[in-house]
Scaffold this motif. Structure first.
Motif, PDB file in Angstrom:
ATOM      1  N   LEU A 156       0.825  -1.206   0.000  1.00  0.00           N
ATOM      2  CA  LEU A 156       0.000   0.000   0.000  1.00  0.00           C
ATOM      3  C   LEU A 156       0.858   1.254   0.000  1.00  0.00           C
ATOM      4  O   LEU A 156       0.557   2.211  -0.720  1.00  0.00           O
ATOM      5  N   ASN A 157       1.931   1.257   0.785  1.00  0.00           N
ATOM      6  CA  ASN A 157       2.818   2.429   0.831  1.00  0.00           C
ATOM      7  C   ASN A 157       3.414   2.730  -0.535  1.00  0.00           C
ATOM      8  O   ASN A 157       3.584   3.893  -0.898  1.00  0.00           O
ATOM      9  N   LYS A 158       3.717   1.699  -1.290  1.00  0.00           N
ATOM     10  CA  LYS A 158       4.284   1.880  -2.633  1.00  0.00           C
ATOM     11  C   LYS A 158       3.297   2.561  -3.575  1.00  0.00           C
ATOM     12  O   LYS A 158       3.679   3.343  -4.438  1.00  0.00           O
ATOM     13  N   GLU A 159       2.018   2.297  -3.406  1.00  0.00           N
ATOM     14  CA  GLU A 159       0.979   2.814  -4.302  1.00  0.00           C
ATOM     15  C   GLU A 159       0.255   4.039  -3.738  1.00  0.00           C
ATOM     16  O   GLU A 159      -0.573   4.640  -4.419  1.00  0.00           O
ATOM     17  N   GLN A 160       0.541   4.408  -2.522  1.00  0.00           N
ATOM     18  CA  GLN A 160      -0.220   5.411  -1.776  1.00  0.00           C
ATOM     19  C   GLN A 160      -0.375   6.743  -2.507  1.00  0.00           C
ATOM     20  O   GLN A 160      -1.490   7.252  -2.625  1.00  0.00           O
ATOM     21  N   ASP A 161       0.697   7.327  -2.994  1.00  0.00           N
ATOM     22  CA  ASP A 161       0.611   8.649  -3.639  1.00  0.00           C
ATOM     23  C   ASP A 161      -0.254   8.611  -4.890  1.00  0.00           C
ATOM     24  O   ASP A 161      -1.099   9.484  -5.105  1.00  0.00           O
ATOM     25  N   LYS A 162      -0.048   7.605  -5.710  1.00  0.00           N
ATOM     26  CA  LYS A 162      -0.805   7.471  -6.954  1.00  0.00           C
ATOM     27  C   LYS A 162      -2.302   7.292  -6.655  1.00  0.00           C
ATOM     28  O   LYS A 162      -3.151   7.929  -7.283  1.00  0.00           O
ATOM     29  N   ILE A 163      -2.617   6.463  -5.684  1.00  0.00           N
ATOM     30  CA  ILE A 163      -4.011   6.197  -5.323  1.00  0.00           C
ATOM     31  C   ILE A 163      -4.650   7.457  -4.736  1.00  0.00           C
ATOM     32  O   ILE A 163      -5.773   7.822  -5.098  1.00  0.00           O
ATOM     33  N   TYR A 164      -3.932   8.127  -3.851  1.00  0.00           N
ATOM     34  CA  TYR A 164      -4.474   9.336  -3.224  1.00  0.00           C
ATOM     35  C   TYR A 164      -4.769  10.413  -4.274  1.00  0.00           C
ATOM     36  O   TYR A 164      -5.812  11.052  -4.234  1.00  0.00           O
ATOM     37  N   ARG A 165      -3.854  10.613  -5.220  1.00  0.00           N
ATOM     38  CA  ARG A 165      -4.077  11.625  -6.256  1.00  0.00           C
ATOM     39  C   ARG A 165      -5.311  11.305  -7.084  1.00  0.00           C
ATOM     40  O   ARG A 165      -6.082  12.191  -7.444  1.00  0.00           O
ATOM     41  N   MET A 166      -5.521  10.021  -7.396  1.00  0.00           N
ATOM     42  CA  MET A 166      -6.700   9.639  -8.172  1.00  0.00           C
ATOM     43  C   MET A 166      -7.972   9.907  -7.371  1.00  0.00           C
ATOM     44  O   MET A 166      -8.938  10.457  -7.886  1.00  0.00           O
ATOM     45  N   ILE A 167      -7.969   9.534  -6.112  1.00  0.00           N
ATOM     46  CA  ILE A 167      -9.136   9.775  -5.262  1.00  0.00           C
ATOM     47  C   ILE A 167      -9.409  11.268  -5.167  1.00  0.00           C
ATOM     48  O   ILE A 167     -10.543  11.722  -5.319  1.00  0.00           O
ATOM     49  N   ALA A 218      -8.722  13.571  -7.212  1.00  0.00           N
ATOM     50  CA  ALA A 218      -9.260  14.070  -8.477  1.00  0.00           C
ATOM     51  C   ALA A 218     -10.778  13.928  -8.531  1.00  0.00           C
ATOM     52  O   ALA A 218     -11.466  14.745  -9.139  1.00  0.00           O
ATOM     53  N   TYR A 219     -11.309  12.924  -7.883  1.00  0.00           N
ATOM     54  CA  TYR A 219     -12.758  12.722  -7.857  1.00  0.00           C
ATOM     55  C   TYR A 219     -13.440  13.508  -6.744  1.00  0.00           C
ATOM     56  O   TYR A 219     -14.458  14.146  -6.972  1.00  0.00           O
ATOM     57  N   VAL A 220     -12.939  13.438  -5.536  1.00  0.00           N
ATOM     58  CA  VAL A 220     -13.659  14.015  -4.397  1.00  0.00           C
ATOM     59  C   VAL A 220     -13.339  15.482  -4.173  1.00  0.00           C
ATOM     60  O   VAL A 220     -14.114  16.190  -3.539  1.00  0.00           O
ATOM     61  N   GLN A 221     -12.205  15.954  -4.645  1.00  0.00           N
ATOM     62  CA  GLN A 221     -11.832  17.354  -4.701  1.00  0.00           C
ATOM     63  C   GLN A 221     -11.612  18.048  -3.366  1.00  0.00           C
ATOM     64  O   GLN A 221     -11.644  19.268  -3.300  1.00  0.00           O
ATOM     65  N   ASN A 222     -11.409  17.319  -2.296  1.00  0.00           N
ATOM     66  CA  ASN A 222     -10.948  17.954  -1.063  1.00  0.00           C
ATOM     67  C   ASN A 222     -10.235  16.939  -0.197  1.00  0.00           C
ATOM     68  O   ASN A 222     -10.476  15.731  -0.292  1.00  0.00           O
ATOM     69  N   GLU A 223      -9.356  17.447   0.635  1.00  0.00           N
ATOM     70  CA  GLU A 223      -8.461  16.582   1.395  1.00  0.00           C
ATOM     71  C   GLU A 223      -9.189  15.690   2.394  1.00  0.00           C
ATOM     72  O   GLU A 223      -8.895  14.499   2.498  1.00  0.00           O
ATOM     73  N   THR A 224     -10.147  16.233   3.101  1.00  0.00           N
ATOM     74  CA  THR A 224     -10.866  15.454   4.111  1.00  0.00           C
ATOM     75  C   THR A 224     -11.587  14.265   3.481  1.00  0.00           C
ATOM     76  O   THR A 224     -11.481  13.137   3.978  1.00  0.00           O
ATOM     77  N   ASP A 225     -12.311  14.515   2.402  1.00  0.00           N
ATOM     78  CA  ASP A 225     -13.015  13.437   1.721  1.00  0.00           C
ATOM     79  C   ASP A 225     -12.030  12.437   1.103  1.00  0.00           C
ATOM     80  O   ASP A 225     -12.276  11.227   1.124  1.00  0.00           O
ATOM     81  N   ALA A 226     -10.922  12.947   0.560  1.00  0.00           N
ATOM     82  CA  ALA A 226      -9.932  12.054  -0.048  1.00  0.00           C
ATOM     83  C   ALA A 226      -9.345  11.108   0.997  1.00  0.00           C
ATOM     84  O   ALA A 226      -9.158   9.917   0.728  1.00  0.00           O
ATOM     85  N   ILE A 227      -9.082  11.628   2.171  1.00  0.00           N
ATOM     86  CA  ILE A 227      -8.552  10.774   3.241  1.00  0.00           C
ATOM     87  C   ILE A 227      -9.575   9.725   3.642  1.00  0.00           C
ATOM     88  O   ILE A 227      -9.247   8.548   3.827  1.00  0.00           O
ATOM     89  N   GLU A 228     -10.822  10.139   3.744  1.00  0.00           N
ATOM     90  CA  GLU A 228     -11.884   9.189   4.098  1.00  0.00           C
ATOM     91  C   GLU A 228     -12.014   8.079   3.047  1.00  0.00           C
ATOM     92  O   GLU A 228     -12.103   6.896   3.383  1.00  0.00           O
ATOM     93  N   VAL A 229     -12.024   8.461   1.782  1.00  0.00           N
ATOM     94  CA  VAL A 229     -12.132   7.468   0.717  1.00  0.00           C
ATOM     95  C   VAL A 229     -10.890   6.580   0.693  1.00  0.00           C
ATOM     96  O   VAL A 229     -10.994   5.364   0.497  1.00  0.00           O
ATOM     97  N   PHE A 230      -9.713   7.171   0.910  1.00  0.00           N
ATOM     98  CA  PHE A 230      -8.488   6.373   0.954  1.00  0.00           C
ATOM     99  C   PHE A 230      -8.578   5.306   2.048  1.00  0.00           C
ATOM    100  O   PHE A 230      -8.171   4.160   1.848  1.00  0.00           O
TER     101      PHE A 230
END
Length: 181
Positions: A19-30, A32-44
């Motif tokens: 997961l750590n290896k893929e974390q940045d790529k996955i977070y950026r994709m999320i 892009a959809y949710v458009q804010n940090e709080t929601d992105a963390i929740e979805v992550f």
């Protein structure tokens, strides 16, 4: 591949390493959809839980990254659908999404135009141009034929060009289309 097999057997350390290896790529994709940090963390977090619970069912360990990206996209789309309000991306957060090679005004215009696209076009364009996936890799992630992915990229670029109405130079988009054919 060995770490994937260990993770499939319940090894939490192996899973976290993957997961750590893929974390940045996955977070950026999320993001892009949710458009804010709080929601992105929740979805992550949701993606992490779903991936950990489902890794035993992953048929081909070689495709862990693709499988995880598919979970992230699906979770993001589901989250956005449930949240019935839209939010604009704050200009100061764009550095999380896009490299600083364009003026901020152009980044904002492009980002806003991208957000207005249908999800299937937005997903194809984000994977292709923000994450440098090849067309066959995108086809694998979204589980569609390569030809359909090419069509989504081409039509998505056309829609972006229409929305931006020639304000910016189209040469980049044209050159990209030529390389994808």
């Amino acid at each position: 591949m060995q770490r994937v097999k260990l993770a499939q057997q319940g090894n939490e350390a192996a899973f976290l390493s993957l997961l750590n290896k893929e974390q940045d790529k996955i977070y950026r994709m999320i993001f892009a959809y949710v458009q804010n940090e709080t929601d992105a963390i929740e979805v992550f977090q949701q993606v992490t839980i779903r991936a950990f619970e489902g890794i035993a069912q992953l048929r081909e360990p070689l495709y862990f990254s693709t499988w995880l990206m598919r979970i992230a996209i699906n979770q993001s789309i589901t989250y956005v659908k449930k949240r019935d309000r839209e939010r604009a991306v704050a200009p100061e957060t764009l550095h999380l999404i896009e490299a600083d090679y364009k003026p901020i005004e152009e980044q904002l215009d492009l980002w806003q135009a991208l957000q207005s696209l249908p999800n299937h076009y937005k997903t194809a364009l984000l994977l292709r141009f923000y994450h440098d996936y090849t067309v066959p890799q995108i086809a694998e992630v979204v589980e569609l034929p390569v030809g359909t992915v090419k069509t989504h990229i081409r039509r998505g670029l056309q829609m972006l060009r229409q929305q931006l109405k020639g304000v910016y130079n189209d040469e980049w988009a044209k050159s990209v289309e030529e390389t994808d054919e």
